[in-house]
Write an enzyme that holds these catalytic residues in place. Structure first.
Site, PDB file in Angstrom:
ATOM      1  N   GLY A 125       0.826  -1.218   0.000  1.00  0.00           N
ATOM      2  CA  GLY A 125       0.000   0.000   0.000  1.00  0.00           C
ATOM      3  C   GLY A 125       0.850   1.252   0.000  1.00  0.00           C
TER       4      GLY A 125
ATOM      5  NE  ARG B 223       0.769   1.271  -6.761  1.00  0.00           N
ATOM      6  CZ  ARG B 223       1.876   1.947  -6.630  1.00  0.00           C
ATOM      7  NH1 ARG B 223       3.026   1.323  -6.717  1.00  0.00           N
ATOM      8  NH2 ARG B 223       1.852   3.246  -6.382  1.00  0.00           N
TER       9      ARG B 223
ATOM     10  NE  ARG C 188       4.073   8.092  -8.364  1.00  0.00           N
ATOM     11  CZ  ARG C 188       4.565   6.991  -7.786  1.00  0.00           C
ATOM     12  NH1 ARG C 188       5.781   6.565  -8.073  1.00  0.00           N
ATOM     13  NH2 ARG C 188       3.858   6.336  -6.890  1.00  0.00           N
TER      14      ARG C 188
ATOM     15  CG  ASP D 228      10.494   8.727   7.209  1.00  0.00           C
ATOM     16  OD1 ASP D 228      10.079   8.194   6.157  1.00  0.00           O
ATOM     17  OD2 ASP D 228      11.569   9.361   7.266  1.00  0.00           O
TER      18      ASP D 228
ATOM     19  N   GLY E 192       2.614   3.790   1.466  1.00  0.00           N
ATOM     20  CA  GLY E 192       3.149   4.040   2.807  1.00  0.00           C
ATOM     21  C   GLY E 192       3.659   5.458   2.967  1.00  0.00           C
TER      22      GLY E 192
ATOM     23  CG  ASP F 268       8.303   2.855  -7.151  1.00  0.00           C
ATOM     24  OD1 ASP F 268       9.254   3.481  -6.675  1.00  0.00           O
ATOM     25  OD2 ASP F 268       7.345   2.452  -6.478  1.00  0.00           O
TER      26      ASP F 268
ATOM     27  CG  ASP G 278       5.438  -3.270  -4.986  1.00  0.00           C
ATOM     28  OD1 ASP G 278       6.068  -4.298  -5.311  1.00  0.00           O
ATOM     29  OD2 ASP G 278       5.962  -2.329  -4.372  1.00  0.00           O
ATOM     30  CG  ASN G 279       7.736  -0.847  -7.588  1.00  0.00           C
ATOM     31  OD1 ASN G 279       6.909  -0.205  -6.946  1.00  0.00           O
ATOM     32  ND2 ASN G 279       8.895  -1.206  -7.080  1.00  0.00           N
TER      33      ASN G 279
HETATM   34  P1  AMP Z   1       9.057   1.170  -3.029  1.00  0.00           P
HETATM   35  O1  AMP Z   1      10.362   0.535  -2.695  1.00  0.00           O
HETATM   36  O2  AMP Z   1       9.127   2.671  -3.154  1.00  0.00           O
HETATM   37  O3  AMP Z   1       8.346   0.516  -4.171  1.00  0.00           O
HETATM   38  O4  AMP Z   1       8.146   0.946  -1.742  1.00  0.00           O
HETATM   39  C1  AMP Z   1       7.720  -0.308  -1.295  1.00  0.00           C
HETATM   40  C2  AMP Z   1       6.731  -0.110  -0.160  1.00  0.00           C
HETATM   41  O5  AMP Z   1       7.341   0.560   0.933  1.00  0.00           O
HETATM   42  C3  AMP Z   1       5.509   0.718  -0.522  1.00  0.00           C
HETATM   43  O6  AMP Z   1       4.434   0.190   0.216  1.00  0.00           O
HETATM   44  C4  AMP Z   1       5.892   2.087  -0.015  1.00  0.00           C
HETATM   45  O7  AMP Z   1       4.774   2.900   0.220  1.00  0.00           O
HETATM   46  C5  AMP Z   1       6.634   1.738   1.261  1.00  0.00           C
HETATM   47  N1  AMP Z   1       7.587   2.782   1.657  1.00  0.00           N
HETATM   48  C6  AMP Z   1       8.722   3.115   1.026  1.00  0.00           C
HETATM   49  N2  AMP Z   1       9.363   4.102   1.672  1.00  0.00           N
HETATM   50  C7  AMP Z   1       8.622   4.414   2.766  1.00  0.00           C
HETATM   51  C8  AMP Z   1       8.754   5.351   3.835  1.00  0.00           C
HETATM   52  N3  AMP Z   1       9.782   6.172   3.926  1.00  0.00           N
HETATM   53  N4  AMP Z   1       7.780   5.364   4.779  1.00  0.00           N
HETATM   54  C9  AMP Z   1       6.731   4.530   4.696  1.00  0.00           C
HETATM   55  N5  AMP Z   1       6.551   3.634   3.726  1.00  0.00           N
HETATM   56  C10 AMP Z   1       7.477   3.559   2.764  1.00  0.00           C
HETATM   57 MG    MG Z   2       6.764   1.130  -5.195  1.00  0.00          MG
END
Ligand code: AMP
Ligand code: MG
Length: 477
Positions: free
Chosen positions: A88, A181, A174, A123, A90, A256, A246-247
């Site tokens: 989700g 996804r 964005r 965070d 985050g 992403d 998810d990407n």
């Molecule tokens: P990503 O690596 O950007 O595709 O992120 C994978 C998952 O981690 C997704 O659910 C993001 O929303 C969550 N996520 C990545 N960075 C953060 C962050 N700094 N705080 C909270 N959730 C994060």
């Molecule tokens: Mg992602």
């Protein structure tokens, strides 16, 4: 001037279990880093209003604009092959949708906008480096003609966030055709929530593929788009770096931009991401990985494809089997254009594979090699000397082409970029931006907006100076 944004909120009207309704978290001292004037205009927004104090408050998440109905979206994902049923947004919220000049809706999402129910201890924030990196590379991809999410704005938050060391925080705005996804479907499949899956299929078809029908039609449409997309990545030496499900966007846009990077020296095994130790997402593996991801989409859709599971599997497999032809046509056709071949001929595939093998062996720069071949279309001695064993075959093959050399060269120049976001130049621009100087970023962005033109400053076309060591990328979370 007051900023009015004509939001639609179609996603926020879907069943509540698809998202969490919440506003972005406020930040201390928003400051505009960059606004994308051309994109703002395509979206019907006034760039000056976006850059005004009120606009910056909105882009930072400090003010929810009238008409927005912000949500964080639920999704799951296979990360390096392992299913995580609960990812989700985050650190992102969808403010709403806008109708672009082409008549199609676009999501406007703030990324780095604070914690959500899916933050899992994170965070919810993003650092200025990764935000500007996504801005630069996604806009470069767009200019190359490759479907991608885009960057409307970047603002600094005036707050520090903590990664390995403290870093200035930032929020990226964005723009995407949607943020659906493969993992969005997997989330509800894992919960055996067929009703939600049906809602998502109908929504995705209406938004992206109105001419397709049903879950099988959606699978076929996404398969075709993703085959074309990954072929386009391969043609410019782009390595996504974290092709988790998810990407992988249902729209067929690149999404992403974490550890992605463009290859300098050609080698099919190139990997930049520091966390990709097994090389799962290496350059040459991308076509196989996208097929794997599409199989995960098929799995999620099975209950909607046919009531009898055996029939559903058989029908899904027949659709997935179409990937190979679609990808090969896009890839071979694209390489043909890069080499000035307008009509496919027996033996072209071998000619291309032999060129790539020789490029790998001679550690040729991917972008410069094709640009030199472009020049060689009218001036034989412009061809790279390292390819001497292969050139006569190409020249013999060109003799069978109907195009006059000047026309051929123009076609090749439109298929072979002079400029890609070179890793060392991206790093240079980001380091300057972090120190408060946006000039190198803006200069690089301006050149990347015209990738098929040779820039006045040839530095932008050159590979990194020798002896820099291997380039490494990080996920930027
Ligand atoms: P990503 O690596 O950007 O595709 O992120 C994978 C998952 O981690 C997704 O659910 C993001 O929303 C969550 N996520 C990545 N960075 C953060 C962050 N700094 N705080 C909270 N959730 C994060
Ligand atoms: Mg992602």
């Amino acid at each position: 001037m007051a900023l009015s944004i004509p939001f639609h909120n179609t996603y926020a009207t879907l069943p509540e279990r698809l998202f969490a309704r919440l506003a972005p978290t406020k930040v201390r001292a928003p400051r505009l880093l960059q606004v994308n004037t051309g994109l703002a205009e395509e979206l019907g927004l006034d760039p000056a209003a976006l850059a005004s104090p009120e606009g910056v408050e909105i882009l930072a998440g400090n003010r929810v604009p009238a008409g927005a109905d912000p949500v964080a979206q639920a999704y799951a994902g296979h990360q390096f092959g392992q299913f995580n049923p609960q990812l989700g947004d985050g650190r992102a919220v969808l403010l709403g949708e806008l109708i672009a000049a082409d008549g199609a809706p676009r999501d406007l999402q703030l990324k780095g906008s604070g914690p959500t129910p899916w933050s899992r201890g994170g965070d919810g924030r993003a650092a200025i480096g990764p935000v500007l990196r996504e801005y630069l590379i996604s806009e470069a991809m767009h200019a190359l003609g490759i479907p991608t999410t885009r960057a409307l704005a970047a603002v600094a938050t005036g707050e520090e966030i903590f990664r390995d060391e403290p870093q200035p925080g930032a929020v990226l705005t964005r723009i995407a055709r949607s943020h659906l996804r493969v993992g969005t479907f997997a989330y509800f499949a894992a919960r055996q929530d067929t009703d939600a899956l049906q809602v998502l299929v109908d929504y995705a078809l209406a938004r992206h593929y109105p001419q397709a029908e049903g879950a099988l039609g959606l699978l076929a449409a996404v398969t075709a788009r993703q085959a074309d997309l990954v072929a386009q990545w391969m043609l410019v030496g782009f390595i996504h770096g974290v092709m988790n499900t998810d990407n992988t966007a249902i729209s067929g846009e690149t999404i992403d931009y974490g550890p992605c990077a463009f290859m300098d020296q050609y080698h099919p095994d190139t990997v930049f991401s520091s966390i990709d130790r097994g090389g799962r997402y290496r350059y040459g593996h991308q076509p196989r990985i996208i097929q794997w991801n599409l199989a995960r989409l098929a799995e999620a859709l099975l209950p909607l494809i046919a009531p009898d599971p055996d029939v559903a599997v058989e029908q899904a497999q027949a659709v997935l089997a179409g990937f190979a032809d679609r990808f090969n046509a896009a890839w071979l056709g694209g390489l043909g254009r890069k080499l000035g071949l307008s009509v496919a001929q027996e033996g072209d595939r071998e000619l291309i594979l032999d060129l790539l093998a020789l490029m790998a062996e001679t550690e040729a720069d991917f972008t410069q090699t094709f640009r030199a071949l472009t020049a060689a279309a009218v001036q034989a001695d412009a061809a790279p000397a390292a390819l001497v064993a292969w050139l006569p075959r190409w020249q013999a093959r060109l003799a069978a082409e109907p195009m006059p050399p000047a026309v051929r060269q123009a076609g090749m120049a439109a298929a072979n970029p002079a400029v890609i976001p070179r890793n060392h130049l991206v790093e240079e621009a980001l380091a300057a931006a972090a120190a408060g100087d946006m000039q190198p970023f803006e200069a690089l962005l301006a050149v990347l907006r015209r990738p098929y033109e040779t820039p006045a400053d040839l530095r932008y076309t050159l590979p990194p100076p020798a002896g820099q060591g291997p380039y490494r990328t990080f996920c930027g979370t």
